[in-house]
Design a protein around this motif. Structure first.
Motif, PDB file in Angstrom:
ATOM      1  N   PHE A  87      -4.863  -4.569  -7.261  1.00  0.00           N
ATOM      2  CA  PHE A  87      -5.085  -5.141  -5.905  1.00  0.00           C
ATOM      3  C   PHE A  87      -5.018  -6.616  -6.005  1.00  0.00           C
ATOM      4  N   GLN A  89      -2.820  -8.575  -4.893  1.00  0.00           N
ATOM      5  CA  GLN A  89      -1.475  -9.281  -5.269  1.00  0.00           C
ATOM      6  C   GLN A  89      -1.570  -9.500  -6.812  1.00  0.00           C
ATOM      7  N   HIS A 132       4.203   7.272   5.587  1.00  0.00           N
ATOM      8  CA  HIS A 132       4.378   5.826   6.108  1.00  0.00           C
ATOM      9  C   HIS A 132       5.791   5.586   5.986  1.00  0.00           C
ATOM     10  N   GLY A 312       5.037  -3.308   6.059  1.00  0.00           N
ATOM     11  CA  GLY A 312       3.710  -4.281   5.966  1.00  0.00           C
ATOM     12  C   GLY A 312       2.961  -3.588   4.895  1.00  0.00           C
ATOM     13  N   GLU A 313       1.524  -3.786   5.067  1.00  0.00           N
ATOM     14  CA  GLU A 313       0.713  -3.259   3.906  1.00  0.00           C
ATOM     15  C   GLU A 313       0.315  -1.791   3.901  1.00  0.00           C
ATOM     16  N   TYR A 315      -1.794   1.017   2.977  1.00  0.00           N
ATOM     17  CA  TYR A 315      -3.354   0.982   2.835  1.00  0.00           C
ATOM     18  C   TYR A 315      -3.573   2.056   2.125  1.00  0.00           C
TER      19      TYR A 315
END
Length: 452
Positions: A87, A89, A132, A312-313, A315
């Motif tokens: 996690f 980065q 996603h 994007g992220e 999750y």
């Protein structure tokens, strides 16, 4: 040093342990078998009985038991960096080196890995990834995943839903937007069709389901190259070529569940390579570390990653994704498989010998079919070979009990007996396995005849 008895361990099991896939009342009455040590392809229980592990633990101990190199790899990594996450980065060398190594082995164009703690977590990840992916492409309505009846993709809610085992659905429910098609199980479901015709028919069920649901809603098709827990279902030769034609025709992702077939079991690094398939996502686990520590992952095609890069992220993730100790063990496990030529030896020598010896069991009066690929095989227990009629009350569990008593782990899936021994099994141990299997078949047949 205190030496505890089998009764002591069985009492602890009754009082404290909830085991997976277990009838607890039955186990408590019988008492658990207590395994205390292992070496090579053999186990020893608390009574001192030597047992040939015909299932490589749970399809996973590919390099065999007792490999000190894996113990040392774990020990070194624990001293240097026992844990950190992926996690924030952040990354660490063991996970990065392992991702690179897996990419070198995977089918062409699959160069990225999302790490998990197990095969079940890998398939949960797959479901999140495909949805996603389509949402990122501006097609969030593409949510439906097609699986196969009797397929197995783990026992979490997502894994059990993707799989097609009715008993699991009855106990835990079924997530929405997951549907199933028939499996390519010719012996059990092919009827009067030839294997070739049945393989095409089973593959065509995929196209029918896509059209029924609507291509605009179908996200992916998930399947094991060879169904493992469902009974080592080796599809007819006509099946995968026809599936590939269908997948090429429609805009959906292909998920090849390599949790069992991956890392050499078919004689290729992945079952997809054995069949010439080109998946978009591959869940992996088991043979990745030879089961010495828990680890799984999803190998992802580059084209899919390019879309995810724009999304994007993501999750999703796990505390133990890419755990450094597990990654170090996996790297050493792959080194052993490579440097010792184990996968090549399976393909060129030991697997052909195993399949030859296994096929000899077809002459047994209880055996309706033998089949297998690489280091995985099955045989069907029947009352009548011609009609494929089964015994009432089931013969598989009876045969399994005889196997245990004779010092062999051979799993029963209904009345299908299956094996998946360590990839390092020798011709001598293959002979031992087949001899013990025949003895157990003889004893099972004798009991069934007495019952009438």
């Amino acid at each position: 040093m205190t030496t505890f008895t089998t009764a002591h361990w069985q009492d602890l099991s009754r009082r404290h342990l909830l085991a997976p896939f277990t009838d607890y009342r039955q186990l408590n009455e019988k008492g658990a078998r207590i395994i205390t040590r292992a070496e090579g392809v053999h186990l020893w229980d608390s009574e001192g009985q030597r047992i040939l592990d015909g299932m490589a633990g749970l399809w996973c101990v590919n390099v065999g038991y007792g490999r000190e190199e894996l113990v040392e790899a774990a020990s070194r990594q624990m001293r240097e960096l026992p844990y950190y996450n992926l996690f924030f980065q952040t990354a660490h060398p063991p996970a990065l080196e392992l991702a690179k190594t897996i990419a070198e082995l995977a089918p062409e164009g699959m160069n990225h890995v999302f790490f998990t703690g197990s095969g079940s977590e890998a398939n949960d990840t797959v479901l999140r990834l495909v949805r996603h992916y389509w949402a990122t492409k501006g097609q969030p309505e593409k949510r439906v995943v097609i699986g196969r009846w009797n397929g197995y993709h783990g026992s979490t809610m997502a894994g059990a839903s993707l799989g097609g085992m009715a008993a699991m659905h009855e106990q835990g429910g079924l997530l929405p937007d997951i549907v199933h098609i028939p499996q390519p199980y010719w012996f059990g479901e092919g009827g009067e069709m030839s294997p070739e015709a049945f393989g095409v028919w089973a593959a065509d069920q995929l196209e029918q389901k896509i059209l029924e649901v609507g291509e605009e809603r179908v996200a992916a098709f998930i399947a094991e190259p060879i169904q493992g827990a469902g009974g080592v279902i080796v599809p007819p030769e006509s099946y995968w070529p026809r599936v590939r034609q269908i997948l090429d025709k429609y805009d959906i992702l292909f998920i090849a569940d390599e949790v069992i077939c991956g890392f050499g079991r078919t004689g290729e690094w992945f079952g997809s390579q054995y069949y010439g398939n080109a998946p978009d996502l591959m869940p992996i686990a088991k043979g990745l570390t030879s089961g010495y520590v828990p680890m799984g992952g999803v190998v992802v095609r580059d084209e899919v990653v390019r879309v995810l890069d724009e999304g994007g992220e993501f999750y999703h993730g796990f505390t133990y994704s890419g755990h450094p100790v597990a990654a170090a063990v996996a790297l050493e496990n792959i080194r052993i498989l490579r440097d010792e030529g184990i996968v090549d030896r399976v393909r060129n020598a030991t697997a052909p010998y195993l399949q030859k010896r296994w096929a000899e069991l077809a002459d047994h009066p209880l055996v309706g079919e033998t089949r297998g690929v690489g280091m995985v095989a099955a045989l069907e227990l029947v009352r009548d070979k011609k009609t494929r009629t089964r015994y009432e009350g089931g013969a598989g569990m009876l045969c399994r009990e005889h196997c245990f008593r004779n010092g062999l782990v051979m799993r029963a899936v209904g009345d299908t007996m299956i094996i998946a021994p360590p990839l390092v099994i020798t011709p001598e141990s293959i002979d031992e396995l087949v001899t013990l299997a025949r003895l157990s078949l003889d004893q099972t047949h004798a009991v069934l005849r007495q019952r009438g």
